[in-house]
Design a protein around this motif. Structure first.
Motif, PDB file in Angstrom:
ATOM      1  N   THR A  98     -24.486  15.130  51.353  1.00  0.00           N
ATOM      2  CA  THR A  98     -23.046  15.385  51.237  1.00  0.00           C
ATOM      3  C   THR A  98     -22.413  14.442  50.223  1.00  0.00           C
ATOM      4  O   THR A  98     -21.619  14.870  49.375  1.00  0.00           O
ATOM      5  N   VAL A  99     -22.768  13.171  50.267  1.00  0.00           N
ATOM      6  CA  VAL A  99     -22.236  12.206  49.305  1.00  0.00           C
ATOM      7  C   VAL A  99     -22.636  12.628  47.890  1.00  0.00           C
ATOM      8  O   VAL A  99     -21.808  12.636  46.970  1.00  0.00           O
ATOM      9  N   ASP A 100     -23.894  12.998  47.705  1.00  0.00           N
ATOM     10  CA  ASP A 100     -24.352  13.437  46.388  1.00  0.00           C
ATOM     11  C   ASP A 100     -23.606  14.688  45.919  1.00  0.00           C
ATOM     12  O   ASP A 100     -23.222  14.794  44.755  1.00  0.00           O
ATOM     13  N   ALA A 101     -23.389  15.635  46.831  1.00  0.00           N
ATOM     14  CA  ALA A 101     -22.670  16.862  46.481  1.00  0.00           C
ATOM     15  C   ALA A 101     -21.222  16.556  46.090  1.00  0.00           C
ATOM     16  O   ALA A 101     -20.705  17.120  45.114  1.00  0.00           O
ATOM     17  N   LEU A 102     -20.577  15.661  46.832  1.00  0.00           N
ATOM     18  CA  LEU A 102     -19.191  15.295  46.523  1.00  0.00           C
ATOM     19  C   LEU A 102     -19.059  14.705  45.125  1.00  0.00           C
ATOM     20  O   LEU A 102     -18.081  14.962  44.419  1.00  0.00           O
ATOM     21  N   ARG A 103     -20.035  13.910  44.753  1.00  0.00           N
ATOM     22  CA  ARG A 103     -19.982  13.247  43.448  1.00  0.00           C
ATOM     23  C   ARG A 103     -20.059  14.242  42.297  1.00  0.00           C
ATOM     24  O   ARG A 103     -19.607  13.959  41.194  1.00  0.00           O
ATOM     25  N   LEU A 104     -20.639  15.407  42.545  1.00  0.00           N
ATOM     26  CA  LEU A 104     -20.806  16.410  41.492  1.00  0.00           C
ATOM     27  C   LEU A 104     -19.713  17.470  41.473  1.00  0.00           C
ATOM     28  O   LEU A 104     -19.558  18.190  40.486  1.00  0.00           O
ATOM     29  N   LEU A 105     -18.961  17.583  42.559  1.00  0.00           N
ATOM     30  CA  LEU A 105     -17.933  18.621  42.659  1.00  0.00           C
ATOM     31  C   LEU A 105     -16.753  18.335  41.726  1.00  0.00           C
ATOM     32  O   LEU A 105     -16.282  17.198  41.655  1.00  0.00           O
ATOM     33  N   PRO A 106     -16.253  19.376  41.074  1.00  0.00           N
ATOM     34  CA  PRO A 106     -15.006  19.177  40.328  1.00  0.00           C
ATOM     35  C   PRO A 106     -13.849  18.994  41.323  1.00  0.00           C
ATOM     36  O   PRO A 106     -13.919  19.468  42.456  1.00  0.00           O
ATOM     37  N   PHE A 107     -12.827  18.315  40.873  1.00  0.00           N
ATOM     38  CA  PHE A 107     -11.657  18.110  41.717  1.00  0.00           C
ATOM     39  C   PHE A 107     -10.718  19.309  41.590  1.00  0.00           C
ATOM     40  O   PHE A 107     -10.520  19.833  40.495  1.00  0.00           O
ATOM     41  N   PRO A 108     -10.120  19.741  42.698  1.00  0.00           N
ATOM     42  CA  PRO A 108      -9.207  20.889  42.634  1.00  0.00           C
ATOM     43  C   PRO A 108      -7.854  20.496  42.035  1.00  0.00           C
ATOM     44  O   PRO A 108      -7.508  19.317  41.970  1.00  0.00           O
ATOM     45  N   GLY A 109      -7.100  21.502  41.657  1.00  0.00           N
ATOM     46  CA  GLY A 109      -5.776  21.274  41.089  1.00  0.00           C
ATOM     47  C   GLY A 109      -4.725  20.938  42.117  1.00  0.00           C
ATOM     48  O   GLY A 109      -3.705  20.347  41.806  1.00  0.00           O
ATOM     49  N   GLN A 110      -4.984  21.323  43.378  1.00  0.00           N
ATOM     50  CA  GLN A 110      -4.026  21.013  44.428  1.00  0.00           C
ATOM     51  C   GLN A 110      -4.753  20.689  45.732  1.00  0.00           C
ATOM     52  O   GLN A 110      -5.908  21.053  45.919  1.00  0.00           O
ATOM     53  N   ARG A 111      -4.048  20.036  46.611  1.00  0.00           N
ATOM     54  CA  ARG A 111      -4.598  19.583  47.889  1.00  0.00           C
ATOM     55  C   ARG A 111      -4.949  20.772  48.777  1.00  0.00           C
ATOM     56  O   ARG A 111      -4.229  21.763  48.821  1.00  0.00           O
ATOM     57  N   GLY A 112      -6.072  20.649  49.503  1.00  0.00           N
ATOM     58  CA  GLY A 112      -6.476  21.693  50.430  1.00  0.00           C
ATOM     59  C   GLY A 112      -7.656  21.259  51.278  1.00  0.00           C
ATOM     60  O   GLY A 112      -8.234  20.195  51.073  1.00  0.00           O
ATOM     61  N   ARG A 113      -8.008  22.100  52.249  1.00  0.00           N
ATOM     62  CA  ARG A 113      -9.144  21.849  53.145  1.00  0.00           C
ATOM     63  C   ARG A 113     -10.351  22.623  52.649  1.00  0.00           C
ATOM     64  O   ARG A 113     -10.207  23.672  52.025  1.00  0.00           O
ATOM     65  N   SER A 114     -11.526  22.099  52.956  1.00  0.00           N
ATOM     66  CA  SER A 114     -12.776  22.787  52.664  1.00  0.00           C
ATOM     67  C   SER A 114     -13.678  22.632  53.881  1.00  0.00           C
ATOM     68  O   SER A 114     -13.305  21.995  54.861  1.00  0.00           O
ATOM     69  N   SER A 115     -14.880  23.180  53.798  1.00  0.00           N
ATOM     70  CA  SER A 115     -15.824  23.053  54.909  1.00  0.00           C
ATOM     71  C   SER A 115     -16.244  21.597  55.122  1.00  0.00           C
ATOM     72  O   SER A 115     -16.690  21.231  56.204  1.00  0.00           O
ATOM     73  N   MET A 116     -16.105  20.755  54.101  1.00  0.00           N
ATOM     74  CA  MET A 116     -16.500  19.352  54.214  1.00  0.00           C
ATOM     75  C   MET A 116     -15.355  18.444  54.630  1.00  0.00           C
ATOM     76  O   MET A 116     -15.588  17.354  55.110  1.00  0.00           O
ATOM     77  N   GLY A 117     -14.125  18.858  54.390  1.00  0.00           N
ATOM     78  CA  GLY A 117     -12.996  17.997  54.705  1.00  0.00           C
ATOM     79  C   GLY A 117     -11.791  18.357  53.883  1.00  0.00           C
ATOM     80  O   GLY A 117     -11.356  19.501  53.871  1.00  0.00           O
ATOM     81  N   GLU A 118     -11.289  17.388  53.130  1.00  0.00           N
ATOM     82  CA  GLU A 118     -10.069  17.566  52.355  1.00  0.00           C
ATOM     83  C   GLU A 118     -10.335  17.201  50.902  1.00  0.00           C
ATOM     84  O   GLU A 118     -11.071  16.265  50.611  1.00  0.00           O
ATOM     85  N   SER A 119      -9.703  17.926  49.988  1.00  0.00           N
ATOM     86  CA  SER A 119      -9.786  17.615  48.565  1.00  0.00           C
ATOM     87  C   SER A 119      -8.405  17.759  47.954  1.00  0.00           C
ATOM     88  O   SER A 119      -7.547  18.469  48.477  1.00  0.00           O
ATOM     89  N   GLY A 120      -8.226  17.100  46.841  1.00  0.00           N
ATOM     90  CA  GLY A 120      -6.974  17.188  46.111  1.00  0.00           C
ATOM     91  C   GLY A 120      -7.209  16.764  44.684  1.00  0.00           C
ATOM     92  O   GLY A 120      -8.348  16.433  44.301  1.00  0.00           O
ATOM     93  N   PRO A 121      -6.165  16.741  43.876  1.00  0.00           N
ATOM     94  CA  PRO A 121      -6.328  16.313  42.495  1.00  0.00           C
ATOM     95  C   PRO A 121      -6.930  14.910  42.422  1.00  0.00           C
ATOM     96  O   PRO A 121      -6.347  13.942  42.894  1.00  0.00           O
TER      97      PRO A 121
END
Length: 144
Positions: free
Chosen positions: A9-32
């Motif tokens: 999961t840590v490795d996957a997070l490091r490779l994911l692009p960041f979203p344009g706005q805040r939101g929930r995903s299957s892993m947790g929360e992401s935002g700009p």
């Protein structure tokens, strides 16, 4: 198996692009500029608050074990207290995310600078009776 899943999961997070706005995903929360993954969540403690210390120790031990594995890759982490960040938000300072939100429920983070991004592990608890969570954070925003 859980540790391997947490590392993946840590490795996957490091490779994911960041979203344009805040939101929930299957892993947790992401935002700009950030991702926060919920690696593990305890049961709530409404029925047995006396277990709070034991559960806190368990989650801190899980964080420390995962931190040791990441330290073998990236070197020793900086332990970064979020107490002063929390105080600054209370005083009205505009602290960037994810730092402002994390300071509400995570006392400190194990923090690394890796490949132009920050990676961190922390133990969260919003209130005495609520569950503990082991969190992984990846952000491009420097700590305040």
């Amino acid at each position: 198996m859980t540790t391997a899943r947490h590392l993946a999961t840590v490795d996957a997070l490091r490779l994911l692009p960041f979203p344009g706005q805040r939101g929930r995903s299957s892993m947790g929360e992401s935002g700009p500029g950030y991702h926060i993954a919920e690696l593990a969540t305890s049961e709530d403690l409404w029925e047995d608050v006396s277990r709070r210390e034991q559960v806190a120790e368990q989650y801190e031990a899980e964080r420390d074990a995962l931190s040791a594995l990441l330290a073998a890759r990236w070197g020793e982490p900086q332990v970064f207290s979020l107490w002063s960040v929390f105080q600054r938000t209370l005083e009205g300072e505009d602290v960037p995310e994810p730092w402002a939100a994390l300071s509400n429920h995570v006392p400190d983070l194990h923090l690394w600078r890796v490949d132009g991004r920050w990676a961190a592990l922390g133990v969260s608890q919003w209130d005495t009776e609520l569950p503990f969570q082991l969190l992984a954070v990846v952000t491009e925003t420097d700590p305040p």
